[in-house]
Write a protein that holds these residues in place. Structure first.
Motif, mmCIF file in Angstrom:
data_model
loop_
_atom_site.group_PDB
_atom_site.id
_atom_site.type_symbol
_atom_site.label_atom_id
_atom_site.label_comp_id
_atom_site.label_asym_id
_atom_site.label_seq_id
_atom_site.Cartn_x
_atom_site.Cartn_y
_atom_site.Cartn_z
ATOM 1 N N TRP A 193 0.824 -1.208 0.000
ATOM 2 C CA TRP A 193 0.000 0.000 0.000
ATOM 3 C C TRP A 193 0.860 1.261 0.000
ATOM 4 O O TRP A 193 0.482 2.274 -0.599
ATOM 5 N N SER A 194 2.008 1.211 0.657
ATOM 6 C CA SER A 194 2.862 2.400 0.696
ATOM 7 C C SER A 194 3.315 2.806 -0.702
ATOM 8 O O SER A 194 3.568 3.988 -0.963
ATOM 9 N N LEU A 195 3.399 1.850 -1.613
ATOM 10 C CA LEU A 195 3.712 2.179 -3.002
ATOM 11 C C LEU A 195 2.551 2.916 -3.659
ATOM 12 O O LEU A 195 2.760 3.880 -4.409
ATOM 13 N N ASP A 196 1.328 2.465 -3.387
ATOM 14 C CA ASP A 196 0.151 3.169 -3.896
ATOM 15 C C ASP A 196 0.059 4.573 -3.305
ATOM 16 O O ASP A 196 -0.317 5.527 -3.998
ATOM 17 N N LEU A 197 0.362 4.691 -2.026
ATOM 18 C CA LEU A 197 0.345 5.994 -1.365
ATOM 19 C C LEU A 197 1.247 6.972 -2.090
ATOM 20 O O LEU A 197 0.827 8.083 -2.454
ATOM 21 N N ARG A 198 2.478 6.591 -2.301
ATOM 22 C CA ARG A 198 3.431 7.478 -2.963
ATOM 23 C C ARG A 198 2.985 7.806 -4.386
ATOM 24 O O ARG A 198 3.042 8.963 -4.812
ATOM 25 N N ALA A 199 2.532 6.797 -5.113
ATOM 26 C CA ALA A 199 2.144 7.015 -6.511
ATOM 27 C C ALA A 199 0.957 7.966 -6.621
ATOM 28 O O ALA A 199 0.961 8.892 -7.451
ATOM 29 N N ASP A 200 -0.061 7.775 -5.795
ATOM 30 C CA ASP A 200 -1.260 8.608 -5.883
ATOM 31 C C ASP A 200 -1.002 10.036 -5.432
ATOM 32 O O ASP A 200 -1.529 10.995 -6.021
ATOM 33 N N VAL A 201 -0.206 10.213 -4.389
ATOM 34 C CA VAL A 201 0.098 11.557 -3.896
ATOM 35 C C VAL A 201 0.887 12.330 -4.957
ATOM 36 O O VAL A 201 0.585 13.493 -5.263
ATOM 37 N N ILE A 202 1.887 11.691 -5.535
ATOM 38 C CA ILE A 202 2.683 12.359 -6.565
ATOM 39 C C ILE A 202 1.832 12.662 -7.790
ATOM 40 O O ILE A 202 1.930 13.737 -8.398
ATOM 41 N N GLU A 203 0.975 11.720 -8.168
ATOM 42 C CA GLU A 203 0.116 11.937 -9.335
ATOM 43 C C GLU A 203 -0.807 13.135 -9.122
ATOM 44 O O GLU A 203 -0.969 13.976 -10.024
ATOM 45 N N CYS A 204 -1.415 13.226 -7.945
ATOM 46 C CA CYS A 204 -2.311 14.351 -7.666
ATOM 47 C C CYS A 204 -1.545 15.674 -7.636
ATOM 48 O O CYS A 204 -2.074 16.718 -8.051
ATOM 49 N N PHE A 205 -0.318 15.645 -7.181
ATOM 50 C CA PHE A 205 0.497 16.863 -7.123
ATOM 51 C C PHE A 205 0.864 17.325 -8.531
ATOM 52 O O PHE A 205 0.669 18.494 -8.891
ATOM 53 N N LEU A 206 1.365 16.416 -9.348
ATOM 54 C CA LEU A 206 1.809 16.788 -10.686
ATOM 55 C C LEU A 206 0.663 17.108 -11.624
ATOM 56 O O LEU A 206 0.870 17.718 -12.679
ATOM 57 N N ALA A 207 -0.567 16.728 -11.259
ATOM 58 C CA ALA A 207 -1.719 17.006 -12.109
ATOM 59 C C ALA A 207 -2.152 18.464 -12.053
ATOM 60 O O ALA A 207 -2.914 18.922 -12.911
ATOM 61 N N ASP A 208 -1.677 19.213 -11.065
ATOM 62 C CA ASP A 208 -2.094 20.611 -10.923
ATOM 63 C C ASP A 208 -1.299 21.495 -11.883
ATOM 64 O O ASP A 208 -0.064 21.391 -11.956
#
Length: 209
Positions: free
Chosen positions: A150-165
């Motif tokens: 899950w920690s891999l999903d955590l990192r991936a989703d947080v970074i994705e949401c950040f870079l999407a802005d």
């Protein structure tokens, strides 16, 4: 509230399609008035604390940071890509159980909920998850191997949401969206390293240059 000065200039480019423009424009105010709608209040509070340590935003955005926890919560409530680790339950259930696992461990180890932990303790949990050393063998909580996944999903989703802005894209000089327009596909002609097209935004962060 988004101010005119917050609107990246690249949003006015004719290399950006109207559909992409509208999506990016909506993201400028995505977390200005919304409320969490997926995670429980306790789980969301844990996520808020996690993301401040996992991805500090100030170097890129200054004091006008994004509510990344809210954006992740919103992403969880929408369509997903259908991919997940076999060891984990469905996305929403996995995130809820993982975050509550961290809160339970914080209370048992530090006698206070996770949102009240110091940065160093949050960092230790993040490192421990990556090493497969954090988890609980109790119902509705994730075991260490599951927390590691899950920690891999955590990192991936947080970074994705950040870079999407679009503000982040502008500050980092990202130009992947500028490959079209409504009338014709324009694309890129200059593809050599360290060279940019005239229409591309210039990197505004020294460490990202």
């Amino acid at each position: 509230m988004t101010h005119p000065s917050d609107t990246p200039l690249f949003l006015a480019s004719d290399h950006l399609s109207r559909r992409t423009h509208d999506i990016l424009k909506e993201r400028l105010e995505e977390d200005s008035s919304a409320l969490p709608r997926t995670l429980s209040p306790t789980a969301f509070a844990v996520l808020e604390r996690l993301v401040t340590v996992l991805l500090p935003q100030e170097e890129i955005l200054g004091q006008q940071t994004l509510n990344l926890a809210l954006r992740v919560d919103m992403a969880l409530s929408g369509p997903r890509d259908g991919w997940r680790f076999a060891e984990l339950p469905s996305d929403i259930q996995a995130w809820e159980q993982a975050l509550l696992t961290l809160n339970d461990l914080s209370i048992s180890q530090f006698e206070r909920p996770f949102p009240q932990l110091e940065d160093s303790a949050v960092e230790a949990f993040l490192d421990g998850m990556g090493e497969g050393k954090v988890g609980l063998h109790t119902p509705d909580r994730l075991q260490p191997p599951q927390m590691q996944k899950w920690s891999l999903d955590l990192r991936a989703d947080v970074i994705e949401c950040f870079l999407a802005d679009p503000r982040v894209q502008d500050r980092l000089g990202m130009s992947a969206n500028l490959n079209g327009g409504d009338e014709r596909f324009q694309g890129f002609e200059t593809v050599q390293a360290n060279e940019r097209e005239d229409f591309e935004p210039i990197t505004k962060i020294c460490s990202a240059a």
